[in-house]
Design a protein around this motif. Structure first.
Motif, PDB file in Angstrom:
ATOM      1  N   ALA A 156       0.740  -1.089  -0.036  1.00  0.00           N
ATOM      2  CA  ALA A 156       0.011  -0.168  -0.129  1.00  0.00           C
ATOM      3  C   ALA A 156       0.825   1.210   0.057  1.00  0.00           C
ATOM      4  CB  ALA A 156      -0.950   0.120   1.262  1.00  0.00           C
ATOM      5  N   GLY A 157       1.888   1.468   0.701  1.00  0.00           N
ATOM      6  CA  GLY A 157       2.898   2.443   0.678  1.00  0.00           C
ATOM      7  C   GLY A 157       3.437   2.736  -0.526  1.00  0.00           C
ATOM      8  N   ARG A 158       4.247   1.539  -1.184  1.00  0.00           N
ATOM      9  CA  ARG A 158       4.741   1.560  -2.540  1.00  0.00           C
ATOM     10  C   ARG A 158       3.896   2.239  -3.593  1.00  0.00           C
ATOM     11  NH1 ARG A 158       8.677  -1.854  -5.245  1.00  0.00           N
ATOM     12  NH2 ARG A 158       8.438  -3.364  -3.086  1.00  0.00           N
ATOM     13  N   GLY A 190       4.099   5.947  -5.457  1.00  0.00           N
ATOM     14  CA  GLY A 190       4.263   5.601  -7.132  1.00  0.00           C
ATOM     15  C   GLY A 190       3.257   6.132  -8.013  1.00  0.00           C
ATOM     16  N   TRP A 191       2.030   6.041  -7.419  1.00  0.00           N
ATOM     17  CA  TRP A 191       0.805   6.224  -8.433  1.00  0.00           C
ATOM     18  C   TRP A 191      -0.239   7.221  -7.895  1.00  0.00           C
ATOM     19  CZ3 TRP A 191       0.232   2.794 -12.876  1.00  0.00           C
ATOM     20  CH2 TRP A 191       1.225   1.861 -13.015  1.00  0.00           C
ATOM     21  N   LEU A 192      -0.363   7.565  -7.032  1.00  0.00           N
ATOM     22  CA  LEU A 192      -1.383   8.285  -6.504  1.00  0.00           C
ATOM     23  C   LEU A 192      -1.065   9.537  -5.755  1.00  0.00           C
ATOM     24  CD1 LEU A 192      -3.716   5.525  -4.551  1.00  0.00           C
ATOM     25  CD2 LEU A 192      -3.618   6.536  -7.028  1.00  0.00           C
ATOM     26  N   ILE A 209      -6.156   6.679 -10.419  1.00  0.00           N
ATOM     27  CA  ILE A 209      -6.737   5.677  -9.592  1.00  0.00           C
ATOM     28  C   ILE A 209      -7.163   4.542 -10.902  1.00  0.00           C
ATOM     29  CG2 ILE A 209      -8.854   4.719  -8.421  1.00  0.00           C
ATOM     30  CD1 ILE A 209      -9.152   7.693  -7.146  1.00  0.00           C
ATOM     31  N   ARG A 210      -7.702   4.905 -11.810  1.00  0.00           N
ATOM     32  CA  ARG A 210      -7.751   3.990 -12.940  1.00  0.00           C
ATOM     33  C   ARG A 210      -6.598   3.114 -13.422  1.00  0.00           C
ATOM     34  NH1 ARG A 210     -11.470   7.417 -14.646  1.00  0.00           N
ATOM     35  NH2 ARG A 210     -10.022   8.333 -16.389  1.00  0.00           N
ATOM     36  N   LEU A 242      -6.459   4.007   0.413  1.00  0.00           N
ATOM     37  CA  LEU A 242      -7.298   3.783  -0.896  1.00  0.00           C
ATOM     38  C   LEU A 242      -6.345   2.729  -1.826  1.00  0.00           C
ATOM     39  CD1 LEU A 242      -9.040   4.194  -3.288  1.00  0.00           C
ATOM     40  CD2 LEU A 242      -7.730   6.070  -4.074  1.00  0.00           C
ATOM     41  N   ALA A 243      -4.725   2.846  -1.732  1.00  0.00           N
ATOM     42  CA  ALA A 243      -4.104   1.681  -2.609  1.00  0.00           C
ATOM     43  C   ALA A 243      -4.406   0.488  -1.914  1.00  0.00           C
ATOM     44  CB  ALA A 243      -2.725   2.169  -2.632  1.00  0.00           C
ATOM     45  N   GLY A 244      -4.405   0.460  -0.799  1.00  0.00           N
ATOM     46  CA  GLY A 244      -4.578  -0.976  -0.020  1.00  0.00           C
ATOM     47  C   GLY A 244      -5.796  -1.552  -0.492  1.00  0.00           C
TER      48      GLY A 244
END
Length: 310
Positions: A161-163, A167-169, A179-180, A270-272
């Protein structure tokens, strides 16, 4: 005997102190945590910078003092993906050893999955049959499947989730297109692995560990931690799918106000959730059972097994 497990993870450095004896369940006696977020301290070259190493050494010293204060006889120190993947891992480990006396054992991703599986097996027992175990950490997603104490298959994917958040959000709240893009990345990566596990047949129980899954279960209506370890807690895919768009529209501060969500992990939730949703969907899981034991308990149990033999 009183043991301490020192877990240098991607998000936190966590000392768990337990009273442990061969043949008995380890009883937690003390917990000492520091939010270090090593995964976010990597420089552009993938190395942990001098300031990050200084902070790590300081936190390890604090954990050792806490262990001494609580009468710990032996500390079992290990590190996971943030240290494992750092370009200067050898230098970091050498400096930690030189300045603290602690020799961190760097676990492979597969070792993480296998030790977590051991903890879940011991918690649920032999009658639980075939287990599929999922664990979302700060740096990686661990997956393991089996009917014995050693899983038949184990994998570690770079979907922590942290990575993924780093890197993405980048936005707060993140942009819909980001997000997509992350959702596509997560599902494509998990999909490559599903076949390794599906060939063993359907599991009798699908179990999740880790803070991320516990927080997702809590916001979806599971019992509070104050109600005890032995209360059954589940996470249903239907509930998670309803929560993902809500989390996507929230700022980090708004997520931190949700029940059971800590301020330090709110930004990663959110990533998690996207990883959890993708794993449940691709593995065909409707309900996850939450297990309070995970990697740290697995390390303790493996140590106790060794003591039993000797």
């Amino acid at each position: 005997m009183r043991l301490g497990v020192l877990d240098v993870g991607s998000n936190t450095v966590h000392l768990l102190v337990v009273d442990a004896h061969p043949g008995a369940r380890p009883l937690p006696a003390h917990s000492h945590k520091a939010d270090l977020r090593l995964a976010q301290l990597l420089d552009d070259d993938g190395a942990i910078g001098p300031d990050g190493v200084d902070r790590l050494i300081g936190v390890v010293h604090e954990a050792l003092q806490a262990a001494e204060d609580k009468g710990v006889e032996e500390v079992l120190p290990f590190a996971t993906s943030a240290v494992r993947e750092a370009r200067n891992a050898d230098d970091v480990l050498a400096r930690v050893r030189r300045e603290t006396g602690v020799q961190l054992r760097v676990l492979t991703g597969e070792e993480e999955a296998r030790l977590t599986f051991l903890a879940v097996r011991r918690w649920f027992g032999w009658s639980a049959g075939k287990l599929l175990v999922l664990d979302i950490g700060g740096g990686s997603l661990e997956i393991a499947y089996g009917i014995d104490e050693e899983p038949d298959a184990a994998a570690s994917l770079p979907l922590g989730a942290g990575r993924l958040t780093a890197g993405w959000l980048p936005g707060d709240p993140p942009a819909a297109e980001d997000i997509r893009a992350l959702r596509r990345h997560v599902r494509a990566r998990i999909a490559r692995t599903v076949g390794e596990f599906s060939r063993f047949g359907a599991p009798d129980h699908v179990v999740a560990t880790s803070k991320t899954f516990k927080q997702l279960a809590r916001i979806a209506g599971a019992a509070r931690s104050a109600e005890g370890l032995y209360v059954q807690r589940d996470l249903k895919r239907e509930s998670l799918e309803a929560w993902v768009p809500r989390l996507a529209g929230m700022t980090e501060d708004q997520r931190a106000e949700l029940p059971g969500v800590s301020e330090g992990r709110a930004g990663q939730l959110l990533a998690g959730a996207l990883v959890a949703e993708g794993a449940m969907d691709l593995f065909g899981v409707e309900t996850l059972e939450i297990c309070p034991w995970a990697l740290r308990e697995g390390v303790i149990l493996r140590k106790l097994d060794h003591l039993t033999v000797t």
